[in-house]
Design a protein around this motif. Structure first.
Motif, short mmCIF file in Angstrom:
data_model
loop_
_atom_site.label_atom_id
_atom_site.label_comp_id
_atom_site.label_asym_id
_atom_site.label_seq_id
_atom_site.Cartn_x
_atom_site.Cartn_y
_atom_site.Cartn_z
N LYS A 28 0.82 -1.20 0.00
CA LYS A 28 0.00 0.00 0.00
C LYS A 28 0.86 1.25 0.00
O LYS A 28 0.57 2.22 -0.72
CB LYS A 28 -0.93 0.00 1.22
N ASP A 39 -4.80 -6.98 -2.19
CA ASP A 39 -5.83 -6.17 -1.53
C ASP A 39 -5.50 -4.68 -1.66
O ASP A 39 -6.38 -3.85 -1.94
CB ASP A 39 -5.95 -6.55 -0.05
N GLU A 73 -7.55 -1.77 -3.83
CA GLU A 73 -7.91 -0.50 -3.19
C GLU A 73 -7.42 0.68 -4.01
O GLU A 73 -8.14 1.68 -4.19
CB GLU A 73 -7.32 -0.47 -1.78
N GLU A 92 -9.61 0.86 -7.29
CA GLU A 92 -10.96 1.32 -7.04
C GLU A 92 -10.99 2.78 -6.61
O GLU A 92 -11.96 3.49 -6.88
CB GLU A 92 -11.63 0.44 -5.98
N GLY A 93 -9.92 3.23 -5.97
CA GLY A 93 -9.86 4.62 -5.52
C GLY A 93 -9.27 5.56 -6.55
O GLY A 93 -9.15 6.76 -6.29
#
Length: 318
Positions: free
Chosen positions: A221, A245, A249, A252-253
């Motif tokens: 991340k 994951d 994220e 999608e963001g």
């Protein structure tokens, strides 16, 4: 001395014959067991072996001294429990350079030219007006071409050396990340310590890392957050190198431009994975390699070294 070769691909045995102390025998690598009459073999060539097959070989072949995997990485052989201090394991590194490099280039062009989106419109019989006609030339906030693009290859080995000239020929600036800094194939190579300064200027990040504990989720991340909002991630190495994951994220963001993935943490990719429908995510079914080229040359070279008591090529020593 017996050498067993797999029937999962076409091997030109005429190129391997001629060693007076070696006899060649085919076997089915997808079967659960090695044929009983060949359990005394000293050399095992592997390709697409089932796990039961490898585990049976490990438990039932007391004379086995060398395993020549035709895969770029030895993950399956090691997972079967072979002790590399007792049985020499060599990989097929170099046999997949051209095919994987070609696939990586295709994924990059798909990302830049958005063929995946054009296909989505085609199946709906709709014309994607925003993708055709006059377009801005090399906009700074989008990845639309390899010309003048900054491409960072993380894992700069043989595949990267094959890929890099094609990228530079199309006008890209190519930099690499590896364990040791320097210059390879005309490209400046950095170490992971430089990622904080490299990622914010990267238009396309190409991952070609091996699968190991040291590379697990290295693209996490925090590092995804360093990429530009238009940057694409391409992975043709091992799926475990990306925190999926965190990647979902980011997609999608709208934190990154997209991802083109040929490898995944779990394969086949589970039906419930969010990657299937994540925005601007191209799923490729581990198709980059799958066709080792000129494997006979590597087998013969290592066979000569083996019989002469010399160090073999591509020995696994970790």
């Amino acid at each position: 001395m017996k050498l067993l070769y797999p029937t999962s691909l076409k091997v030109d045995t005429s190129l391997i014959e001629g060693f007076p102390t070696i006899t060649l025998h085919p076997y089915d690598p997808r079967a659960d067991t090695i044929p009983a009459e060949h359990l005394d073999a000293s050399i095992l060539v592997t390709w697409c072996n089932s796990m039961p097959n490898l585990q049976h070989a490990k438990a039932s072949m007391p004379n086995l001294r060398w395993i020549q995997s035709l895969a770029a990485g030895p993950n399956d052989v090691l997972a079967a429990g072979f002790d590399i201090h007792k049985v020499t394991v060599t990989t097929g590194s170099g046999l997949h350079d051209r095919t994987v490099a070609e696939h990586a280039l295709a994924l990059l062009l798909n990302a830049a030219r958005r063929f995946y989106e054009m296909r989505d419109y085609q199946v709906q019989s709709r014309w994607p007006f925003h993708l055709g006609g006059p377009q801005p030339d090399r906009p700074k906030d989008k990845f639309t071409t390899l010309r003048d693009a900054n491409v960072l290859i993380w894992g700069f080995g043989n595949i990267a050396k094959t890929l890099a000239p094609h990228l530079t020929a199309l006008g890209a600036t190519v930099r690499g990340v590896a364990r040791h800094p320097g210059v390879r194939s005309g490209c400046e190579i950095f170490t992971e310590e430089n990622l904080e300064e490299l990622l914010p200027t990267t238009d396309a990040l190409v991952m070609i890392l091996p699968g190991s504990e040291t590379t697990r989720h290295v693209l996490n991340k925090e590092r995804l957050a360093l990429l530009q909002k238009h940057a694409w991630v391409v992975n043709v190495g091992r799926g475990t190198s990306i925190d999926e994951d965190a990647l979902v994220e980011a997609l999608e963001g709208g934190e990154i431009g997209g991802a083109a993935l040929d490898v995944f943490e779990v394969e086949p990719l589970p039906e419930g994975s969010k990657l299937w429908k994540a925005p601007n995510c191209v799923v490729s079914p581990h198709a980059a390699g799958g066709r080792p080229q000129d494997c006979e040359i590597l087998i013969v070279e290592n066979l000569r070294r083996f019989l002469a008591g010399q160090e073999l090529r591509n020995v696994v020593n970790y």
